[in-house]
Scaffold this motif. Structure first.
Motif, PDB file in Angstrom:
ATOM      1  N   ARG A  57      14.509   3.276  -4.654  1.00  0.00           N
ATOM      2  CA  ARG A  57      13.925   3.055  -3.335  1.00  0.00           C
ATOM      3  C   ARG A  57      12.795   2.038  -3.384  1.00  0.00           C
ATOM      4  O   ARG A  57      12.701   1.146  -2.559  1.00  0.00           O
ATOM      5  CB  ARG A  57      13.367   4.371  -2.763  1.00  0.00           C
ATOM      6  N   GLY A  58      11.921   2.209  -4.351  1.00  0.00           N
ATOM      7  CA  GLY A  58      10.736   1.371  -4.420  1.00  0.00           C
ATOM      8  C   GLY A  58       9.725   1.772  -3.363  1.00  0.00           C
ATOM      9  O   GLY A  58       9.868   2.764  -2.647  1.00  0.00           O
ATOM     10  N   ASP A  59       8.667   0.991  -3.221  1.00  0.00           N
ATOM     11  CA  ASP A  59       7.660   1.200  -2.183  1.00  0.00           C
ATOM     12  C   ASP A  59       7.053  -0.147  -1.819  1.00  0.00           C
ATOM     13  O   ASP A  59       7.512  -1.189  -2.297  1.00  0.00           O
ATOM     14  CB  ASP A  59       6.592   2.202  -2.635  1.00  0.00           C
ATOM     15  N   ALA A  60       6.023  -0.127  -0.982  1.00  0.00           N
ATOM     16  CA  ALA A  60       5.454  -1.383  -0.499  1.00  0.00           C
ATOM     17  C   ALA A  60       4.899  -2.238  -1.630  1.00  0.00           C
ATOM     18  O   ALA A  60       4.993  -3.472  -1.598  1.00  0.00           O
ATOM     19  CB  ALA A  60       4.355  -1.099   0.532  1.00  0.00           C
ATOM     20  N   SER A  61       4.318  -1.603  -2.642  1.00  0.00           N
ATOM     21  CA  SER A  61       3.711  -2.365  -3.735  1.00  0.00           C
ATOM     22  C   SER A  61       4.731  -2.814  -4.773  1.00  0.00           C
ATOM     23  O   SER A  61       4.492  -3.783  -5.501  1.00  0.00           O
ATOM     24  CB  SER A  61       2.628  -1.528  -4.413  1.00  0.00           C
ATOM     25  N   ALA A  62       5.855  -2.113  -4.856  1.00  0.00           N
ATOM     26  CA  ALA A  62       6.916  -2.472  -5.804  1.00  0.00           C
ATOM     27  C   ALA A  62       8.266  -2.209  -5.155  1.00  0.00           C
ATOM     28  O   ALA A  62       8.947  -1.223  -5.460  1.00  0.00           O
ATOM     29  CB  ALA A  62       6.768  -1.672  -7.093  1.00  0.00           C
TER      30      ALA A  62
END
Length: 204
Positions: free
Chosen positions: A52-57
């Motif tokens: 999924r990841g996130d905003a920073s990665a």
């Protein structure tokens, strides 16, 4: 393993991989080619999955800019980050939010700009024809490029044009308008030479 300009790796009657002498690599699954390398990049046949990841990665990003890309906030919620900060989101209902978790089809937090192309207006179009309603245009350039208009596109009538003329704010209607009980208030405003109402047959 077979060699002859191409290195083939086989198993149980299936091709697993090919290493071709021009530099290409091919990977197979169930005898079907799934990945191929070339001088221009990589071609994938089928689905490519990532975390999924996130905003920073974000799960999909760039080798030289790893905090900019696309990630999965939660099931069926897709987001885009720039410089490690979420900038846009599409939720499970198809709502789009710019700078905000959307609550409607398009939800923008802060200012937004509409810019027209040369020779055309930069208006916003509202189409209610699906409900037997009218199509409206709101913005500059509908009537002329120096006025702001509310325009009924369905019957080609300019409901009202707003423009500045000689330091006055002018409301211009292209059809007959009944001022009714508002006539007195408009006349008082006009006494300050700040507001002019123009209809097709009279000035107030």
């Amino acid at each position: 393993i077979t060699v002859g300009g191409t290195l083939n790796i086989d198993g149980s009657g299936e091709t697993l991989a090919k290493f071709i002498d021009d530099g290409a690599v091919q990977l197979y699954h169930d005898n079907t080619q799934k990945l191929t390398t070339a001088s221009t990049g990589v071609t994938i046949s089928g689905t490519s999955l990532t975390d999924r990841g996130d905003a920073s990665a974000p799960g999909y990003s760039f080798s030289d800019d790893t905090d900019t890309g696309m990630f999965n906030v939660s099931n069926a919620d897709l987001a885009f980050s720039v410089g490690g900060t979420e900038r846009m989101r599409i939720d499970s209902s198809g709502n789009v939010g710019v700078g905000v978790d959307p609550e409607d089809h398009l939800h923008v937090k802060g200012f937004f700009q509409v810019e027209g192309k040369a020779g055309d207006g930069n208006y916003i179009r509202f189409d209610n024809s699906a409900n037997s309603g009218n199509i409206w245009r709101i913005g500059p350039g509908v009537y002329s490029h120096t006025t702001f208009s509310i325009y009924n596109q369905t019957d080609n009538s300019n409901v009202v044009n707003i423009e500045s003329v000689s330091d006055q704010l002018m409301f211009r209607s292209m059809t007959e308008v009944s001022l009714a009980d508002d006539a007195t208030a408009i006349a008082v405003a006009n006494s300050f030479q700040g507001l002019v109402v123009v209809t097709s047959s009279s000035n107030a």
